[in-house]
Every structure is written in structure tokens, then in C-alpha cells.
Design an enzyme around this catalytic site. Structure first.
Site, PDB file in Angstrom:
ATOM      1  N   VAL A 475       9.717  28.412  50.025  1.00 55.10           N
ATOM      2  CA  VAL A 475       8.286  28.279  49.741  1.00 55.10           C
ATOM      3  C   VAL A 475       7.479  28.164  51.043  1.00 55.10           C
ATOM      4  CG1 VAL A 475       6.519  26.829  48.653  1.00 55.10           C
ATOM      5  CG2 VAL A 475       8.680  27.254  47.469  1.00 55.10           C
ATOM      6  N   ALA A 503       7.418  21.935  60.910  1.00 56.69           N
ATOM      7  CA  ALA A 503       8.580  21.072  61.136  1.00 56.69           C
ATOM      8  C   ALA A 503       9.792  21.606  60.412  1.00 56.69           C
ATOM      9  CB  ALA A 503       8.267  19.665  60.647  1.00 56.69           C
ATOM     10  N   THR A 556       9.089  20.321  51.239  1.00 61.07           N
ATOM     11  CA  THR A 556      10.484  19.901  51.109  1.00 61.07           C
ATOM     12  C   THR A 556      10.622  19.192  49.761  1.00 61.07           C
ATOM     13  OG1 THR A 556      10.210  17.633  51.904  1.00 61.07           O
ATOM     14  CG2 THR A 556      10.458  19.352  53.576  1.00 61.07           C
ATOM     15  N   SER A 557      11.849  18.750  49.471  1.00 59.79           N
ATOM     16  CA  SER A 557      11.974  17.879  48.302  1.00 59.79           C
ATOM     17  C   SER A 557      12.429  16.510  48.801  1.00 59.79           C
ATOM     18  CB  SER A 557      12.959  18.483  47.309  1.00 59.79           C
ATOM     19  OG  SER A 557      14.176  18.740  47.976  1.00 59.79           O
ATOM     20  N   VAL A 610       3.960  20.954  38.810  1.00 61.86           N
ATOM     21  CA  VAL A 610       4.230  21.303  37.417  1.00 61.86           C
ATOM     22  C   VAL A 610       3.765  22.740  37.189  1.00 61.86           C
ATOM     23  CG1 VAL A 610       3.778  20.745  34.999  1.00 61.86           C
ATOM     24  CG2 VAL A 610       3.772  18.921  36.713  1.00 61.86           C
ATOM     25  N   ALA A 612       4.555  25.428  38.738  1.00 57.69           N
ATOM     26  CA  ALA A 612       4.366  26.180  39.999  1.00 57.69           C
ATOM     27  C   ALA A 612       2.899  26.587  40.175  1.00 57.69           C
ATOM     28  CB  ALA A 612       5.313  27.368  40.071  1.00 57.69           C
ATOM     29  N   LEU A 614       0.822  27.894  38.081  1.00 62.90           N
ATOM     30  CA  LEU A 614      -0.076  27.817  36.921  1.00 62.90           C
ATOM     31  C   LEU A 614      -1.086  26.681  37.110  1.00 62.90           C
ATOM     32  CD1 LEU A 614       2.444  28.185  33.925  1.00 62.90           C
ATOM     33  CD2 LEU A 614       0.925  29.927  34.870  1.00 62.90           C
ATOM     34  N   GLY A 665      17.509  33.290  43.099  1.00 59.09           N
ATOM     35  CA  GLY A 665      16.647  32.256  43.692  1.00 59.09           C
ATOM     36  C   GLY A 665      15.785  31.525  42.679  1.00 59.09           C
ATOM     37  N   LYS A 683       8.702  16.510  35.981  1.00 59.66           N
ATOM     38  CA  LYS A 683       7.462  17.226  35.647  1.00 59.66           C
ATOM     39  C   LYS A 683       6.777  16.578  34.439  1.00 59.66           C
ATOM     40  CE  LYS A 683       8.968  21.635  37.510  1.00 59.66           C
ATOM     41  NZ  LYS A 683       9.795  22.807  37.227  1.00 59.66           N
TER      42      LYS A 683
END
Ligand code: ADP
Ligand code: ASP
Ligand code: MG
Length: 820
Positions: A475, A503, A556-557, A610, A612, A614, A665, A683
């Protein structure tokens, strides 16, 4: 007659002297002229340093040598470049000046004290060097020169280092000594003389003022100030590169502007010119054909702010105390104390309760001001009627100036909202009743930010978005590509979107001026600057580069980064992210984030957490703000599970469907994150919280895709290989559903205040039965949307739509005022 003044920057070296001579001789063809010169660039600073360091013999010896060397360098260069230039004669004159300097310094050193009138003699020697050099050049070019000695006519008060001219006396003396000038008049600027014959100086930058006084005395038609910029700009062009030249300023505007810090003119210059209706031009020595700025008697046309200035290095003095209430004559005593100490007050503000008088002075005068007040109010201070005099240091005044501001509404409002936008705190405010200027006192370290944002909002109408991106995976890198493609189009709409930092695991690679996004991969491998990813480091970069709309973009997550958003918000960053971790942490942290955003007037935007790309979150927030209430929710919230369950309908095994989804992916790098149901649960929690439900992640009932007896341990590859073990289990489930005319869907529900994520078998009439191939669908039953729900449907995963959603959030940061 015209008076031309050349500043130090126009006299920095031999070439400049020759350029100046060209301008002078061209003008001399057109009529009588007199020329005022400053010291060659840097020389006065050097002399001031010497006068301040008379205690140090080494400083004196070195300084003398440097003064002589700087002058000799120009003489030698002129001797080489200009035939007929009498270098020896000028050298002899400069040696004489060096001898004088030596004697003044030696004397002051012996006394261990440098009296102000000696100080004035020392610091004004540079102007004499310039006169000598220019006289040499003009004579070599066969022009006749008459030197004008300011000591003979330019009378001032006794303030040796910041003297004020006595115009009446100066005019009379000038008429007596210089009624007939033959050839080009040449005068050193900066210098005056007191009534008792002591040499005085007119304050730093004072040659402009000398020129104005000479113009009055010589009854000139015009006074031309030749400098290193093409006129007066609407802000200091050194601080604001996009500042533009003003064609015209009224005397009043120019006075306000120079008084409030525009260094291009000494603040006392315009007064005498305005009094005698002499036009003033500001011209660029390096570009003599540029139009420049005319300063004259007419009021400026137009109805808005003309320019912004900042005056730095100020101290605010507060005189306050219970004894001040209603006490007649307090203000006059305060300012009498200042005038006795010969200190000028720059700006005054008084609270209406009369409990406090605050005013600014130049920091160099602050100590003396305090002492003088302590003496004047000794009794009141002793009796506790006044509180101890307080000084607040390192302040600046930012001023908006323009004739057109009179009777205009909303200027102050725009100023204050601009300052809030740059997170600048206003310490004091003043507006004169002519409404020609509004000034605010702020911390000096914020002055550039304040000027920058005011210039953007009042003049250039440019807005900036200053991005610091963390995470350049799928992303993140797609976002960079999208920004790179769109930067030009945005610039055309006056939006400057730049990425200053990217980063990865090695830290944050930073680039002042913005990273070249066509080459970002190579840049982050070998950046000009790399820092650890900490709020402190990035904040320092933002401060040093005067960025006013910094945005942390977290692609990131990462949990730890999500837990530092509050800190980023508090340090003035907006936060934009598709990372769900922050919004699904404790309810307490969820609220802390919102409080921080509200308090700091920064935005926390997470549209892509939530559905993506939308438009889910923003739409819901608008509905809820308008009074809608969520009754029930049902939806397919995972792109990867939408794909996998859709493939099951077509008879594909779950292991194969997952493998293909992973290859394409659609899944997280570790598909267990999807199959555990946790991603959908997060979500759902975000949606529920948006609807005002104070739930925790642990309150969500989750039925994972993976059966409870399945061993999901091991590496991703091991897990993927083991997945065949549940193929049969799912094949049975699917055929069972099929026999009932149904399909399996992974659905998130909010019903009766409870959230549940589960596998449901739905028949063909169910709106979610058609949702597959990575699509998301959200059905919102609410107070306004019933009995037919409001439905959002579309791709709910994928780098392009997610990055585009993040991009949309980035643009929303421009509406900086928190909406909720
Ligand atoms: P000189 O040596 O010719 O006297 P100064 O350095 O005193 O020149 O003044 C010119 C400088 O004033 C410019 O280089 C510019 O940086 C500064 N300045 C500050 N504000 C303004 C403004 N509003 N317009 C033009 N110049 C400004
Ligand atoms: N040379 C003096 C100064 O540097 C005066 C001037 O430049 O106007 O302050
Ligand atoms: Mg100047």
C-alpha cells in the site's frame, strides 16, 4: 536632484563597485545626483564586534588586520580591472582609517571601557572606506566628485548609537555648506553629529535614513534606495521564496512595514520623505532595469492586506499588580521610565481591568528597562502594590500591513485562524486605530512558521501537505506512486503535496525540500539524512524545515506505532492510516486519540480501515452527525474472505482458494490473520465504535474460518500446506448449504448492541449472497434508512483502492479545523 543610496550588499566587492558606478554615471547623465553609501558588506558587523570586544588584545589585533585586508582586497581588484584607478591614493586613505581605528581601540582598551561616541566613531569607519573606494572609481572614470561630510550638516540628538536627525537644523546647515555642489555628491551614510560636535550613528541599517535626510536637505525630487532585492516584497523574500514584489506602497504602509521589521528600509527613513512629499524608490543594483517599488503619498488601492513582516529579538515587559487598578498616571509613569532610559517601546497592550500593562522592547534594552522600572516604582514594589517586573524573552511581532485593511472585516479572524493552523500561540495583540496594521506578539522560534502560513493564506493561497510515510510495502509504495503521478495536477490547484520522509525497518529517511518520488527506492537506501522513527526526531525535522501541515501516514499494521499516534497528534501531526490497531485498542485509548485530535486541532483519519477505498467512515460520521442512529449492521468486510468464500461456491477447495487469494495479494502476508476472523472483528469494532458503542475487541463474538481442532501453528508455508486438512470439512459445509439452496458467507453483524463475526449460510434472496470475488458490502439499517438499508458495495481490498483512500484522507487534512 535625486539622492541614490547603495547598501552594503551592493558594495560587497570590486565588481559590485563597478556596477554601482555604472548606475551612478548613467543617472548623472539625466540630472544632478548625490550618492549615499553604506560600508562594504560585513564590515560594520566586524567593527561592531571589535567595539564590543575592546578587552581582548588578540581580538583587536586580528580585527585590525581583517579590516585592512578586506579593504585592500577590493582596492587591488579595482586596480587590476579599472585603468586610471589610483590604488595607492585609496590605500593611503584606508591606512589612515586603519590608524584611526587602531587609536580608538587602543584608547578604549586602556580605559577598559568604550564610550558611546568612540563606539560610534569605530563602527562608522566602513562607510568612509566605501566613499574612498567609490571616489577612486568615479574619478578614474573622469567624473567630478564632491564629497559631502555629514559631520558638517546632519545634526542629530545625543543618542550616539541610535541618533535621530534634527531636520530643521540639518536643512539650514546643508544650505550653508553645500548650496552649490559640483559634480556627483558623495556622502558616507550612517553618520551624524550631535549639537556638541560628537559623532553619532543613526542605528544599524541607518544609511537609508541618511539618504532620506540628505534628500530633504538637498530638496531632492526622489530618494532611490538601491539594494539586493527588486523592491519591497509582500514578505521577507529570504524567508518566503514565493513572496512577490509590490509596485507601490503608501508612505504610511512603508513606515509600518519598516517599523515592524522589513529590513529593506530603516524604520526612520520614510518619515522625513513623507513630510516633504519626496518619492522613494526601492531598486535592485543587480537588476537596474527591474521596476522596483515606488513609495508615495497616495493611499494604496485595493481592499486587503498588502504585506506581512516580522520583528524579532524582542522582550515583553509586564507591569502588573493590585495597585494598578484605576491608579491614574500609571501608564505615563511606566513610559516616562522608558523615555528616561532612552528606550523605545515597540508595542503596547493593556488589559481592560487595568491590572497589567505589557509592552515590548528590543531585547538589547530589556535589562535597562527593568532597572529603570524598578527605580521608578521602588515604593510600590516594596509595598506589594506591584508584582515583581516580569520579562518574557525571545519574542517576535508579526504584523499585517495595508491601507486597504481599513473597514475590512475578517482580516483579524483570518490572521488568528492562520496562526492556530501553524500552532502558534498569541501572547499579545495590538491594532492601531488607523487599522493599517495588526500586530501580534508570538514566540520567536515560531516566527517563520507564522509568516509562512499567513503568506499562504493571505497571498499565495497555496496549501501544503507535508507527508511522513511509515511503511513502504504494497500500500505504501502504491501511495508513493499515486502521489508522484498527481503532484503536478495538485500544484496547479495550489496544493503542494510533498513527501519529506519515508520509513522502513532501518529508520526514517528524510529530505529537506521533499523526496524525489521518481527515485524514492534508491533514496531510502542512501538518504541524505536518516533518523530513528521517533516523534522527537521527526518533530525536530519539521521544526527545522518550518513545515506547517505535517502528516504521519502509517501504512504498517504495527501496534507500537499505532500506540504513539497520540504523541504525534500532540506534536502537531495529522495522522492518516489504514492500520486498524489504534482504533481497536482499548476504549480508553480510542477516546484519548479523539481528545488529542480535538485539542490540537489535528485530524486523525482512517477511512481505509473499513472497506478499503469505499467511503464508509466519512459517510457514517456525516450521517451520525446529522442525527442518524445505527439500528443494525450486516456486511462482508473482508476482501480476501469474500474471494475465498466465493470460490467455494464454484467448487474450489478452501486450500486452493486461499493459495490463489494469497498469490494474487488479496490476503494479508500471513493468511491466518484473515482466516482467524480477527481482521473482520477489528473492522466490525471500528464500525460499532463509530456508532457510539463503547465496546472492546474482547466483546466481539468471533467464529474463526479455521475449525477449532485445526492446528494452525508453524510457518506460513507449513500452514498453507496443512490447509488441505480442512478441505473436506468445508466441502461438506458447502454441499450442505447448497442442498438448502444457500451459499456460505463470512459476515459481520451488529444487532441489539452485540457484535458477531461468523460463517453464515444465506439463500439467493439475501443481499450478501452475491458478494464475492473480493467485493465488500455493507448494509446499514438506521433511523433514517429503513426499512430499506443504506448499502455500500465495491472492492474492499487491493493496493490501488486502499492507497487512493489514504490519498483522499491526506487531502482532507487541508480542512484543518476539526469537524467533530
Ligand atoms: P542593504 O545592504 O542594501 O541595506 P539590507 O540587507 O539592509 O540591504 O536590506 C535588504 C534585505 O531586506 C533583503 O535582502 C531582504 O532579505 C530583507 N527584507 C526583509 N523584509 C523585506 C521585504 N518585505 N521586502 C524586501 N526585502 C525585505
Ligand atoms: N553599515 C551600517 C550597518 O551595517 C549602516 C547601513 O548599512 O545602512 O548597519
Ligand atoms: Mg540596509
Amino acid at each position: 536632484m535625486r539622492v541614490l543610496k547603495f547598501g552594503g550588499s551592493s558594495l560587497a566587492n570590486a565588481n559590485r563597485f563597478l556596477e554601482v558606478a555604472k548606475i551612478i554615471t548613467d543617472k548623472a547623465q539625466q540630472g544632478a545626483i548625490a550618492v549615499v553609501v553604506s560600508a562594504p558588506q560585513g564590515i560594520t558587523n566586524h567593527l561592531v564586534y571589535l567595539a564590543d570586544n575592546i578587552a581582548s588584545k588578540t581580538a583587536i589585533d586580528q580585527g585590525l588586520g581583517q579590516f585592512q585586508q578586506a579593504s585592500t582586497d577590493i582596492i587591488n581588484a579595482l586596480s587590476n580591472q579599472l585603468s586610471g584607478f589610483d590604488g595607492d591614493k585609496v590605500k593611503a586613505h584606508v591606512s589612515d582609517l586603519v590608524g584611526q581605528l587602531d587609536r580608538y581601540l587602543e584608547g578604549a582598551h586602556l580605559l577598559a571601557y568604550c564610550p558611546e561616541h568612540i563606539n560610534a566613531r569605530i563602527i562608522s569607519l566602513g562607510e568612509r572606506v566605501s566613499v574612498s573606494l567609490l571616489e577612486g572609481v568615479l574619478t578614474a572614470q573622469q567624473y567630478q566628485v564632491s564629497t559631502i561630510a555629514p559631520e558638517k550638516f546632519l545634526f542629530t540628538n545625543n543618542a550616539s548609537l541610535n541618533a535621530v536627525a534634527d531636520l530643521a537644523k540639518s536643512k539650514a546647515q546643508y544650505a550653508e555648506h553645500y548650496s552649490e555642489l559640483s559634480g556627483i555628491g558623495l556622502m558616507p551614510g550612517f553618520i551624524g553629529t550631535s549639537a556638541d560636535g560628537q559623532l553619532t550613528t543613526l542605528g544599524r541599517n541607518g544609511s537609508d535614513y541618511s539618504a532620506a535626510v540628505l534628500a530633504v536637505c538637498a530638496k531632492a525630487d526622489a530618494c532611490e534606495i538601491w539594494t539586493d532585492v527588486s523592491g519591497v516584497y509582500n514578505a521577507d523574500p529570504r524567508a518566503i521564496p514565493s513572496a512577490t514584489v509590490l509596485d507601490y506602497l503608501s508612505y504610511q504602509e512603508a513606515m509600518e512595514l519598516s517599523y515592524f521589521g522589513a529590513k529593506v528600509l530603516h524604520p526612520k527613513t520614510i518619515g522625513p520623505l513623507a513630510q516633504h512629499h519626496i518619492k522613494c524608490y526601492i531598486k535592485n543594483t543587480a537588476k537596474p532595469d527591474a521596476k522596483g517599488t515606488l513609495i508615495g503619498n497616495e493611499r494604496s488601492k485595493g481592499d486587503s492586506v498588502k504585506a506581512i513582516s516580522n520583528l524579532d529579538d524582542l522582550t515583553m515587559i509586564n507591569v502588573s499588580g493590585p495597585g494598578m487598578k484605576g491608579m491614574v498616571g500609571m501608564a505615563s509613569r511606566v513610559f516616562a521610565a522608558m523615555s528616561q532610559a532612552n528606550i523605545s517601546t515597540v508595542m503596547i497592550s493593556q488589559s481592560s481591568s487595568e491590572y497589567c500593562i505589557s509592552f515590548c522592547v528590543h531585547s538589547a534594552d530589556a535589562k535597562r528597562a527593568k532597572k529603570s522600572l524598578q527605580q521608578a516604582f521602588e515604593l510600590e514594589l516594596f509595598n506589594g502594590l506591584l508584582e515583581p517586573i516580569q520579562l518574557q524573552q525571545k519574542l517576535s511581532i508579526i504584523s499585517l500591513i495595508g491601507d486597504g485593511m481599513q473597514q475590512q472585516q475578517g482580516v483579524a479572524a483570518k490572521l488568528f485562524s492562520s496562526l492556530a493552523q501553524a500552532r502558534v500561540n498569541v501572547i499579545a495583540i495590538a491594532q492601531d486605530s488607523s487599522e493599517r496594521s495588526i500586530s501580534v506578539v508570538i514566540e520567536e522560534r515560531k516566527a517563520t512558521d507564522a509568516i509562512k502560513v499567513c503568506h499562504q493564506n493571505f497571498f499565495s493561497h497555496h496549501q501544503s501537505i507535508d507527508v511522513f510515510l511509515v511503511g513502504c510495502g504494497v500500500v505504501g509504495s502504491e501511495l508513493i506512486d499515486q502521489i508522484a503521478r498527481q503532484q503536478g495536477a495538485l500544484a496547479e490547484q495550489n496544493i503542494d503535496l510533498s513527501v519529506y520522509g519515508i520509513a522502513n525497518s532501518k529508520g526514517m529517511a528524510l529530505q529537506s525540500g521533499g523526496i524525489d518520488l521518481n527515485n524514492w527506492q534508491a533514496f531510502i537506501e542512501a538518504p541524505s539524512q536518516r533518523v530513528a522513527l521517533t516523534v522527537e526526531e521527526i518533530k525536530n525535522f519539521v521544526r527545522e524545515n518550518h513545515l506547517i501541515n505535517p502528516v504521519l501516514v502509517d501504512c504498517t499494521s504495527n501496534e507500537a506505532l499505532a500506540m504513539s499516534y497520540v504523541e504525534y497528534l500532540e506534536q502537531g501531526f495529522h495522522v492518516v492510516t489504514p492500520n486498524k490497531k489504534a482504533n481497536t485498542d482499548s476504549w480508553q485509548y480510542y477516546q484519548a486519540l479523539r481528545t488529542a485530535a480535538q485539542h490540537t486541532k489535528r485530524r486523525f483519519l482512517y477511512e481505509t480501515t473499513v472497506g478499503a477505498g469505499l467511503p464508509v467512515i466519512d459517510t457514517l460520521q456525516s450521517l451520525f452527525r446529522a442525527g442518524d442512529k445505527l439500528h443494525q449492521f450486516q456486511g462482508v468486510l473482508s476482501g480476501s474472505l469474500s474471494y475465498i468464500f466465493g470460490k467455494l461456491d464454484e467448487g474450489m477447495s478452501i486450500s486452493q482458494a486461499t493459495a490463489i487469494a494469497k498469490e494474487n495479494g488479496f490476503t494479508e502476508p500471513d493468511p491466518r490473520d484473515d482466516l482467524s476472523g480477527m481482521d473482520v472483528a477489528r473492522k466490525l469494532l471500528i464500525l460499532a465504535r463509530e456508532a457510539g458503542m463503547a465496546l472492546e475487541l474482547s466483546d466481539i463474538e468471533i467464529e474463526p474460518v479455521l475449525p477449532s481442532d485445526f492446528n494452525a501453528q508453524g510457518s506460513v508455508t507449513e500452514f498453507m500446506n496443512n490447509l488441505v486438512q480442512i478441505d473436506e470439512y468445508y466441502a461438506n459445509k458447502v454441499s450442505q448449504a447448497k442442498s438448502e439452496g444457500k451459499v456460505l458467507r463470512y459476515i459481520g453483524n451488529i444487532i441489539d448492541g452485540k457484535c458477531k463475526v461468523s460463517i453464515e449460510a444465506v439463500d439467493g434472496t439475501h443481499p450478501l449472497s452475491a458478494i464475492k470475488d473480493g467485493e465488500n458490502a455493507l448494509a446499514i439499517h438506521s433511523r433514517y434508512y429503513q426499512p430499506i438499508p443504506f448499502v455500500l458495495r465495491g472492492y474492499g481490498a487491493g493496493a490501488a483502492v486502499t492507497a487512493a483512500g489514504v490519498f483522499g484522507d491526506l487531502l482532507r487534512t487541508l480542512a484543518w479545523e476539526q469537524v467533530s
